[in-house]
Scaffold this motif. Structure first.
Motif, PDB file in Angstrom:
ATOM      1  N   LEU A 152       0.617  -2.267  -0.517  1.00 51.02           N
ATOM      2  CA  LEU A 152      -0.232   0.262   0.298  1.00 51.02           C
ATOM      3  C   LEU A 152       0.744   1.306  -0.208  1.00 51.02           C
ATOM      4  O   LEU A 152       0.134   1.977  -0.782  1.00 51.02           O
ATOM      5  N   VAL A 153       1.492   1.671   0.752  1.00 50.94           N
ATOM      6  CA  VAL A 153       3.019   2.576   1.214  1.00 50.94           C
ATOM      7  C   VAL A 153       3.455   2.585  -0.544  1.00 50.94           C
ATOM      8  O   VAL A 153       3.529   4.311  -1.058  1.00 50.94           O
ATOM      9  N   ALA A 154       3.620   1.518  -1.324  1.00 49.27           N
ATOM     10  CA  ALA A 154       4.272   1.777  -2.507  1.00 49.27           C
ATOM     11  C   ALA A 154       3.665   2.159  -3.505  1.00 49.27           C
ATOM     12  O   ALA A 154       4.007   2.971  -4.645  1.00 49.27           O
ATOM     13  N   ALA A 155       2.442   1.999  -3.031  1.00 45.82           N
ATOM     14  CA  ALA A 155       1.392   2.613  -4.018  1.00 45.82           C
ATOM     15  C   ALA A 155       0.891   4.097  -3.555  1.00 45.82           C
ATOM     16  O   ALA A 155      -0.371   4.228  -4.620  1.00 45.82           O
ATOM     17  N   GLY A 156       1.276   4.232  -2.500  1.00 50.35           N
ATOM     18  CA  GLY A 156       0.855   6.030  -2.318  1.00 50.35           C
ATOM     19  C   GLY A 156      -1.054   5.570  -1.966  1.00 50.35           C
ATOM     20  O   GLY A 156      -1.155   6.593  -1.629  1.00 50.35           O
ATOM     21  N   SER A 157      -1.345   4.252  -1.504  1.00 46.18           N
ATOM     22  CA  SER A 157      -2.437   4.520  -0.639  1.00 46.18           C
ATOM     23  C   SER A 157      -3.477   4.925  -1.945  1.00 46.18           C
ATOM     24  O   SER A 157      -4.566   4.957  -1.352  1.00 46.18           O
TER      25      SER A 157
END
Length: 275
Positions: free
Chosen positions: A269-274
């Motif tokens: 999720l962090v990698a996608a910026g949520s």
């Protein structure tokens, strides 16, 4: 347990942020007929409280400037029932989490276990003095694991938020002042360029900054003083302390298991910026 509360906040917050950052939630709320992002935000987040007046929403949310809640409540509920808004928020948020995680991670045994343990923590804390958390506790916990994880993470977010409000009140920091301190803690200067502040009238911002200067919390240039930085750190530490009780429901082994199962979920999720 204060360290645990901070670590759990770091792991759970990206799950909750899809509600505000990803498209699906806003699309679901717009499809109901909410005219703007903020109509949907106020209508769906306040919905567990029932059809309360704007003054109650303003008090519970705390961090919005005077009059902001009243621009959306109760008008956002006049044609769209609160129950419909909160259901749309859940549908959109869960769809975002599922899309970002992908089928393999969203359907994994680890996510099911994370959902079970998060729910155990989220449903075993006292509700006294926790208005937003108590509202969330009145909602049915979903059976679907992804939905259950998002729902329980959001319960814990509101529990922490209620405690944060208590810490701010105890420190005599108003909602708009809290945004100034948050902006400075993030390294944003001038603080009135922060997204939750820049739209406010200049006279209102000047009064807020003046109050912080009078207390010696910011200097003439609008930057933290040592006293201001220390107060901000004390508020955050107190928030962690007040956020700890839900995790008393988990054994040390369960806490370790929950952290381990959440880490790959949160990292994705962090990698996608949520988003």
């Amino acid at each position: 347990m204060t360290h645990t509360a901070r670590r759990m906040f770091e792991l759970l917050e990206p799950i909750c942020l899809v509600t505000y950052f990803a498209d699906e939630c806003n699309e679901e709320l717009a499809a109901l007929g909410h005219r703007t992002y903020w109509d949907g935000y106020f209508a769906s987040r306040a919905a567990p409280l029932g059809r309360v007046p704007a003054q109650v929403v303003h008090a519970a949310f705390y961090s919005f400037a005077d009059g902001e809640a009243a621009r959306h409540i109760p008008s956002a509920w006049e044609t769209i029932p609160p129950e419909a808004s909160v259901a749309a928020r859940e549908r959109g948020s869960v769809a975002s989490v599922r899309r970002i995680l992908g089928d393999e991670l969203a359907g994994s045994p680890g996510l099911v276990r994370a959902a079970d343990l998060t729910t155990k923590a989220a449903t075993n804390a006292p509700t006294e003095g926790r208005v937003m958390y108590a509202g969330m506790r009145t909602l049915a916990v979903p059976s679907d694991p992804v939905a259950r994880l998002w729902h329980s993470a959001t319960m814990l977010r509101e529990h922490r938020g209620d405690g944060h409000v208590a810490a701010l009140v105890g420190a005599r920091i108003g909602g708009t002042q809290a945004h100034v301190l948050d902006a400075l803690a993030r390294g944003i200067h001038p603080p009135d360029s922060f997204g939750r502040l820049h739209h406010l009238p200049k006279e209102r911002l000047a009064a807020v900054m003046g109050g912080l200067r009078e207390r010696g919390l910011v200097d003439a240039d609008g930057r933290f003083t040592d006293a201001g930085r220390e107060l901000k750190e004390r508020i955050e530490a107190h928030t962690d302390e007040l956020a700890a009780p839900p995790y008393d429901a988990l054994s040390p082994a369960e806490l370790g298991e929950l952290v381990a199962e959440l880490e790959p979920i949160t990292a994705t999720l962090v990698a996608a910026g949520s988003r």
